[in-house]
Design a protein around this motif. Structure first.
Motif, mmCIF file in Angstrom:
data_model
loop_
_atom_site.group_PDB
_atom_site.id
_atom_site.type_symbol
_atom_site.label_atom_id
_atom_site.label_comp_id
_atom_site.label_asym_id
_atom_site.label_seq_id
_atom_site.Cartn_x
_atom_site.Cartn_y
_atom_site.Cartn_z
ATOM 1 N N ARG A 1 0.849 -1.195 0.069
ATOM 2 C CA ARG A 1 0.093 -0.050 0.012
ATOM 3 C C ARG A 1 1.015 1.291 0.112
ATOM 4 O O ARG A 1 0.252 2.459 0.089
ATOM 5 N N THR A 2 2.311 1.130 0.092
ATOM 6 C CA THR A 2 3.000 2.231 0.281
ATOM 7 C C THR A 2 3.738 2.433 -0.993
ATOM 8 O O THR A 2 4.184 1.436 -1.741
ATOM 9 N N GLU A 3 4.339 3.398 -1.487
ATOM 10 C CA GLU A 3 5.359 3.747 -2.582
ATOM 11 C C GLU A 3 6.368 4.456 -2.115
ATOM 12 O O GLU A 3 6.209 5.600 -1.629
ATOM 13 N N PRO A 4 7.706 4.069 -2.569
ATOM 14 C CA PRO A 4 8.795 5.050 -2.129
ATOM 15 C C PRO A 4 8.642 6.215 -2.840
ATOM 16 O O PRO A 4 7.973 6.611 -4.238
ATOM 17 N N ALA A 5 9.221 7.506 -2.526
ATOM 18 C CA ALA A 5 9.343 8.802 -3.039
ATOM 19 C C ALA A 5 10.149 8.472 -4.422
ATOM 20 O O ALA A 5 11.063 7.776 -4.391
ATOM 21 N N PRO A 6 9.728 9.221 -5.533
ATOM 22 C CA PRO A 6 10.603 9.007 -6.746
ATOM 23 C C PRO A 6 11.854 9.614 -6.585
ATOM 24 O O PRO A 6 12.039 10.732 -5.705
ATOM 25 N N ARG A 7 12.885 9.099 -6.978
ATOM 26 C CA ARG A 7 14.246 9.478 -7.040
ATOM 27 C C ARG A 7 14.998 9.004 -8.246
ATOM 28 O O ARG A 7 14.328 8.346 -9.151
ATOM 29 N N TYR B 1 28.891 10.571 -10.511
ATOM 30 C CA TYR B 1 29.986 11.678 -10.576
ATOM 31 C C TYR B 1 31.104 10.828 -10.885
ATOM 32 O O TYR B 1 31.447 9.430 -10.707
ATOM 33 N N PHE B 2 32.302 11.388 -11.387
ATOM 34 C CA PHE B 2 33.451 10.890 -11.763
ATOM 35 C C PHE B 2 34.560 11.836 -11.190
ATOM 36 O O PHE B 2 34.462 12.802 -11.436
ATOM 37 N N CYS B 3 35.531 11.294 -10.707
ATOM 38 C CA CYS B 3 36.955 11.815 -10.080
ATOM 39 C C CYS B 3 38.000 11.615 -10.961
ATOM 40 O O CYS B 3 37.809 10.732 -11.810
ATOM 41 N N ALA B 4 39.077 12.472 -10.546
ATOM 42 C CA ALA B 4 40.265 12.474 -11.326
ATOM 43 C C ALA B 4 40.951 11.059 -11.134
ATOM 44 O O ALA B 4 41.724 10.708 -12.068
ATOM 45 N N ALA B 5 40.622 10.255 -10.200
ATOM 46 C CA ALA B 5 41.566 8.847 -9.790
ATOM 47 C C ALA B 5 40.672 7.996 -10.653
ATOM 48 O O ALA B 5 41.089 6.607 -10.477
ATOM 49 N N GLY B 6 39.664 8.113 -11.477
ATOM 50 C CA GLY B 6 38.935 7.199 -12.276
ATOM 51 C C GLY B 6 37.777 6.557 -11.495
ATOM 52 O O GLY B 6 37.076 5.664 -12.288
ATOM 53 N N HIS B 7 37.306 6.910 -10.319
ATOM 54 C CA HIS B 7 36.384 6.300 -9.501
ATOM 55 C C HIS B 7 34.784 6.838 -10.213
ATOM 56 O O HIS B 7 34.773 7.945 -10.524
ATOM 57 N N ASP B 8 33.893 5.944 -10.421
ATOM 58 C CA ASP B 8 32.511 6.297 -10.586
ATOM 59 C C ASP B 8 31.571 6.215 -9.488
ATOM 60 O O ASP B 8 31.430 4.920 -8.880
ATOM 61 N N SER B 9 30.901 7.240 -9.129
ATOM 62 C CA SER B 9 30.112 7.155 -7.853
ATOM 63 C C SER B 9 28.351 7.380 -8.270
ATOM 64 O O SER B 9 28.305 8.577 -9.046
ATOM 65 N N SER B 10 27.615 6.337 -8.078
ATOM 66 C CA SER B 10 26.347 6.532 -8.253
ATOM 67 C C SER B 10 25.591 7.166 -6.882
ATOM 68 O O SER B 10 25.645 6.377 -6.108
ATOM 69 N N ILE B 11 24.923 8.176 -7.077
ATOM 70 C CA ILE B 11 24.237 8.894 -5.843
ATOM 71 C C ILE B 11 22.983 9.009 -6.195
ATOM 72 O O ILE B 11 22.635 9.464 -7.522
ATOM 73 N N TRP B 12 21.935 8.704 -5.235
ATOM 74 C CA TRP B 12 20.759 9.021 -5.604
ATOM 75 C C TRP B 12 20.194 10.239 -4.926
ATOM 76 O O TRP B 12 20.438 10.507 -3.905
ATOM 77 N N PHE B 13 19.379 10.902 -5.849
ATOM 78 C CA PHE B 13 18.413 12.221 -5.378
ATOM 79 C C PHE B 13 17.164 12.114 -5.558
ATOM 80 O O PHE B 13 16.654 11.392 -6.208
ATOM 81 N N ALA B 14 16.410 12.763 -4.856
ATOM 82 C CA ALA B 14 15.090 13.011 -4.994
ATOM 83 C C ALA B 14 14.916 13.533 -6.520
ATOM 84 O O ALA B 14 15.505 14.344 -6.905
ATOM 85 N N ALA B 15 13.918 13.190 -7.187
ATOM 86 C CA ALA B 15 13.535 13.481 -8.521
ATOM 87 C C ALA B 15 13.395 14.810 -8.670
ATOM 88 O O ALA B 15 13.946 15.242 -9.843
ATOM 89 N N GLU B 16 12.801 15.613 -7.809
ATOM 90 C CA GLU B 16 12.727 17.073 -8.095
ATOM 91 C C GLU B 16 13.928 17.868 -7.590
ATOM 92 O O GLU B 16 13.936 18.967 -7.913
ATOM 93 N N ALA B 17 14.782 17.296 -7.016
ATOM 94 C CA ALA B 17 15.885 18.061 -6.487
ATOM 95 C C ALA B 17 17.086 18.067 -7.353
ATOM 96 O O ALA B 17 17.431 17.283 -8.018
ATOM 97 N N PRO B 18 17.606 19.381 -7.588
ATOM 98 C CA PRO B 18 18.733 19.578 -8.650
ATOM 99 C C PRO B 18 19.979 18.737 -7.855
ATOM 100 O O PRO B 18 20.421 18.997 -6.893
#
Length: 114
Positions: free
Chosen positions: A22-28, A33-50
């Motif tokens: 009966r519940t639904e998680p908020a849309p996200r 993001y990519f750093c100079a060391a070659g790491h790839d980071s996946s970050i989750w944000f709210a759908a409406e947040a910049p």
């Protein structure tokens, strides 16, 4: 009667709360993001947040950006300095020897030695 150390509202062996049908998680949305060391980071944000332009890499702590081809440069890291290193920056060898001699003279005076 139960003991007073139990956490109210929980029980031993209880399972983590799961969303029911009966519940639904908020849309996200996921932002990479990519750093100079070659790491790839996946970050989750709210759908409406910049998404911010830069994010600290969770693996190395360096700044990471949205463009994989041109990640932000590395931060200049200062080497660790001890307290003595900072003191040596402010005082010369002669000043240090004079302060040491003064402290030793006070110590000898307290102990009753000339």
């Amino acid at each position: 009667m139960s003991s007073g150390s139990a956490i109210r509202g929980s029980r031993v062996g209880s399972s983590p709360m799961r969303p029911d049908e009966r519940t639904e998680p908020a849309p996200r949305r996921q932002v990479n993001y990519f750093c100079a060391a070659g790491h790839d980071s996946s970050i989750w944000f709210a759908a409406e947040a910049p998404a911010p332009d830069t994010w600290d890499c969770p693996r190395c702590g360096q700044p990471a950006g949205l463009d994989q081809e041109a990640p932000p440069g590395r931060l200049r890291s200062e080497p660790y300095k001890s307290h003595l290193a900072y003191v040596k920056e402010r005082r010369s060898e002669e000043d240090g020897a004079a302060i040491l001699e003064e402290a030793l003279a006070k110590l000898r005076q307290r102990r009753g030695r000339p």
